[in-house]
Design a protein around this motif. Structure first.
Motif, PDB file in Angstrom:
ATOM      1  N   SER A  32       0.765  -1.358  -0.091  1.00 57.02           N
ATOM      2  CA  SER A  32      -0.121   0.034  -0.003  1.00 57.02           C
ATOM      3  C   SER A  32       0.815   1.123  -0.014  1.00 57.02           C
ATOM      4  N   SER A  33       0.386   2.439   0.623  1.00 57.52           N
ATOM      5  CA  SER A  33       0.957   3.618   0.663  1.00 57.52           C
ATOM      6  C   SER A  33       2.550   3.560   1.370  1.00 57.52           C
ATOM      7  N   TYR A  34       3.608   3.964   0.407  1.00 59.64           N
ATOM      8  CA  TYR A  34       4.597   3.967   1.006  1.00 59.64           C
ATOM      9  C   TYR A  34       5.572   5.200   0.547  1.00 59.64           C
ATOM     10  N   LYS A  35       6.005   5.747   1.416  1.00 60.95           N
ATOM     11  CA  LYS A  35       6.937   7.211   1.180  1.00 60.95           C
ATOM     12  C   LYS A  35       8.332   6.969   1.566  1.00 60.95           C
ATOM     13  N   ASN A  36       9.163   7.680   1.241  1.00 61.72           N
ATOM     14  CA  ASN A  36      10.451   7.931   1.767  1.00 61.72           C
ATOM     15  C   ASN A  36      10.941   9.170   1.530  1.00 61.72           C
ATOM     16  N   LEU A  37      11.991   9.645   2.307  1.00 64.08           N
ATOM     17  CA  LEU A  37      12.375  11.061   2.311  1.00 64.08           C
ATOM     18  C   LEU A  37      13.728  11.042   2.890  1.00 64.08           C
ATOM     19  N   SER A  38      14.589  11.911   2.461  1.00 61.93           N
ATOM     20  CA  SER A  38      15.945  12.182   2.953  1.00 61.93           C
ATOM     21  C   SER A  38      15.933  13.665   3.690  1.00 61.93           C
ATOM     22  N   SER A  39      15.798  13.514   5.047  1.00 63.01           N
ATOM     23  CA  SER A  39      15.622  14.736   5.915  1.00 63.01           C
ATOM     24  C   SER A  39      16.787  15.181   6.456  1.00 63.01           C
ATOM     25  N   ARG A  40      16.875  16.559   6.640  1.00 61.03           N
ATOM     26  CA  ARG A  40      18.147  17.182   7.410  1.00 61.03           C
ATOM     27  C   ARG A  40      18.060  16.890   8.969  1.00 61.03           C
ATOM     28  N   ARG A  41      16.806  16.763   9.248  1.00 60.10           N
ATOM     29  CA  ARG A  41      16.636  16.712  10.809  1.00 60.10           C
ATOM     30  C   ARG A  41      16.556  15.501  11.090  1.00 60.10           C
ATOM     31  N   TYR A  42      15.925  14.438  10.251  1.00 55.27           N
ATOM     32  CA  TYR A  42      15.342  12.951  10.514  1.00 55.27           C
ATOM     33  C   TYR A  42      16.132  12.098   9.950  1.00 55.27           C
ATOM     34  N   GLY A  43      17.203  12.315   9.115  1.00 56.92           N
ATOM     35  CA  GLY A  43      17.856  11.348   8.295  1.00 56.92           C
ATOM     36  C   GLY A  43      17.064  10.594   7.266  1.00 56.92           C
ATOM     37  N   ASN A  44      17.212   9.361   7.165  1.00 50.83           N
ATOM     38  CA  ASN A  44      16.196   8.463   5.923  1.00 50.83           C
ATOM     39  C   ASN A  44      15.109   8.320   6.682  1.00 50.83           C
ATOM     40  N   VAL A  45      14.059   8.601   6.124  1.00 48.00           N
ATOM     41  CA  VAL A  45      12.642   8.472   6.755  1.00 48.00           C
ATOM     42  C   VAL A  45      11.844   7.503   5.578  1.00 48.00           C
ATOM     43  N   VAL A  46      11.303   6.433   6.263  1.00 45.49           N
ATOM     44  CA  VAL A  46      10.496   5.492   5.733  1.00 45.49           C
ATOM     45  C   VAL A  46       8.989   5.505   6.261  1.00 45.49           C
ATOM     46  N   THR A  47       7.992   5.491   5.586  1.00 48.41           N
ATOM     47  CA  THR A  47       6.721   5.537   6.334  1.00 48.41           C
ATOM     48  C   THR A  47       5.957   4.558   5.358  1.00 48.41           C
ATOM     49  N   ILE A  48       4.787   4.023   5.777  1.00 49.99           N
ATOM     50  CA  ILE A  48       3.751   3.269   5.154  1.00 49.99           C
ATOM     51  C   ILE A  48       2.600   3.545   5.957  1.00 49.99           C
ATOM     52  N   GLY A  49       1.419   3.263   5.180  1.00 47.22           N
ATOM     53  CA  GLY A  49       0.236   3.082   5.872  1.00 47.22           C
ATOM     54  C   GLY A  49      -0.632   4.538   5.136  1.00 47.22           C
ATOM     55  N   THR A  50      -2.018   4.796   5.441  1.00 51.41           N
ATOM     56  CA  THR A  50      -2.466   5.877   4.930  1.00 51.41           C
ATOM     57  C   THR A  50      -2.289   7.068   5.293  1.00 51.41           C
ATOM     58  N   GLY A  51      -1.517   7.225   6.548  1.00 54.11           N
ATOM     59  CA  GLY A  51      -1.015   8.665   7.046  1.00 54.11           C
ATOM     60  C   GLY A  51       0.281   8.792   6.545  1.00 54.11           C
ATOM     61  N   SER A  52       0.822   8.133   5.642  1.00 57.27           N
ATOM     62  CA  SER A  52       2.184   8.151   5.435  1.00 57.27           C
ATOM     63  C   SER A  52       2.539   9.511   5.001  1.00 57.27           C
ATOM     64  N   GLU A  53       1.778   9.763   3.879  1.00 64.42           N
ATOM     65  CA  GLU A  53       1.950  11.198   3.063  1.00 64.42           C
ATOM     66  C   GLU A  53       1.960  12.417   4.053  1.00 64.42           C
ATOM     67  N   THR A  54       1.001  12.246   5.006  1.00 61.67           N
ATOM     68  CA  THR A  54       0.827  13.351   6.130  1.00 61.67           C
ATOM     69  C   THR A  54       2.209  13.466   6.968  1.00 61.67           C
ATOM     70  N   ILE A  55       2.697  12.210   7.406  1.00 58.65           N
ATOM     71  CA  ILE A  55       3.920  12.273   8.163  1.00 58.65           C
ATOM     72  C   ILE A  55       5.126  12.631   7.105  1.00 58.65           C
ATOM     73  N   VAL A  56       5.335  12.520   5.961  1.00 54.84           N
ATOM     74  CA  VAL A  56       6.168  13.312   5.175  1.00 54.84           C
ATOM     75  C   VAL A  56       6.351  14.537   4.972  1.00 54.84           C
TER      76      VAL A  56
END
Length: 380
Positions: free
Chosen positions: A139-163
């Motif tokens: 299902s929903s899967y997002k990743n992001l390279s963040s200055r504050r949080y480093g590598n971020v991976v998130t799944i689920g319906t709330g993943s986009e909001t976390i990113v």
């Protein structure tokens, strides 16, 4: 409304909201839990005999070197967790080929194929020859390279909001942290945990300021697993969130206390205790692998407190219903309370909850709030 996310801000952290799929709530709260868990509200000073717990935990420490968070079908999450535990529970040391081989073989098995169609998972690995993150998702899967949080991976319906929240934090938001000066009381993982609790604080606050709609990244509280200084995965056992508000329309009242929320993890369940209009509201979550029998939570006894070794103070700054981004302060000790925390909670002899604030620190907070408001009041 599911959100499982992993950040690598110094060391790995895995967080997951409580899985909620029930009607409710039986009582109302100023801070509405968006997924409507089945809550029980009781007078302070009384102990509930039974708390119906229909929420489920969905992050797991498999062993010292393996942690997993899962979303999707509850039945298939249960299958996947059982299979992962059966293979690795007693195997704290393993090579990367073992976990990768398990997933490869699992994906072609009859049960594994069914699971893969219904489950998303983030797996944190500390193998003898490799450390990293593996993702199994349908299902929903997002990743992001963040200055504050480093590598971020998130799944689920709330993943986009976390990113989206993390992207904002990289450019806009600041927060304060404090620890005892005595290094023997310091949490070596405090910086990592504080960044993730800062994110949690903003999710909590977003739900507070958007009462007319569900905020899809917040599930009432988050279970959290972190990696300590010895590279061992551990559960974060407790934290307390204190929500306060400064309203310029009632400036003479100063900073008002709105809510205290205590998260606590016990072996059999995780639960939230929330102060609400002179009452304590309880919400609990069991492992997704447990049965449906009700559990009991003991409160107002020797082993129950609204204090934690990590306190998150959120000060909402507003004029009427127009809000600025909140001020967030996070305190951390080793839990032995040798040093005065900036927030102290206790139950008096009558069972009433008392909340106190460190005088000098609170004066400093008031100065920060007033300075912040004066600089930004034209935005309200």
């Amino acid at each position: 409304m599911t959100a499982i996310f992993h950040t690598n801000a110094g060391s790995p952290v895995l967080a997951g909201d409580m899985l909620i799929s029930v009607p409710g709530p039986t009582s109302t709260t100023d801070l509405r839990l968006p997924s409507h868990p089945n809550g029980v509200s009781i007078p302070i000073g009384h102990k509930p005999e039974f708390i119906p717990i229909l929420m489920r935990r969905k992050i797991f420490r498999v062993n010292n070197s393996l942690a997993v968070g899962a979303s999707g079908s509850a039945l298939h999450i249960q299958y996947f967790i059982e299979d992962l535990f059966e293979t690795f529970k007693n195997k704290s040391e393993f090579e990367s080929t073992e976990i990768m081989g398990f997933l490869d073989n699992y994906s072609i098995s009859q049960r594994g194929k069914e699971v893969a169609q219904n489950v998303g998972a983030i797996i944190l690995v500390e193998a003898t020859d490799w450390r990293g993150t593996l993702v199994l998702t349908y299902s929903s899967y997002k990743n992001l390279s963040s200055r504050r949080y480093g590598n971020v991976v998130t799944i689920g319906t709330g993943s986009e909001t976390i990113v989206e929240q993390i992207a904002q934090f990289d450019t806009n938001y600041k927060y304060g942290i404090s620890q005892p000066k005595d290094h023997t009381e310091r949490l070596s993982e405090f910086e990592t945990l504080s960044r993730n609790l800062f994110l949690l604080a903003h999710l909590y606050w977003r739900e507070f300021v958007t009462p007319s709609k569900v905020f899809d990244a917040w599930g009432g509280a988050y279970d959290m697993i972190y990696q300590d200084s010895k590279r061992v995965f551990r559960y974060l056992n407790d934290y307390t969130i204190v929500l306060r508000k400064f309203d310029a329309c009632d400036a003479q009242k100063g900073i008002q206390l709105l809510n205290v929320l205590k998260y606590e993890r016990r072996p059999e369940l995780s639960f939230i205790t929330m102060l609400n209009n002179g009452m304590l509201d309880f919400y609990g979550a069991k492992d997704i692998t447990s049965n449906d029998d009700s559990l009991m939570i003991a409160v107002n006894e020797d082993d129950f407190s609204m204090n934690s070794k990590l306190h998150i103070s959120i000060i909402a700054v507003c004029k009427a219903n127009q809000y600025l981004a909140p001020i967030v302060q996070i305190d951390g000790t080793d839990g032995q309370e040798k040093t005065m925390q900036t927030v102290i909670t206790r139950f008096d002899d009558d069972g009433s909850l008392c909340v106190g604030f460190h005088v000098e620190h609170d004066k400093w907070i008031e100065e920060q709030v007033m300075s912040y408001y004066e600089k930004n009041k034209n935005r309200l």
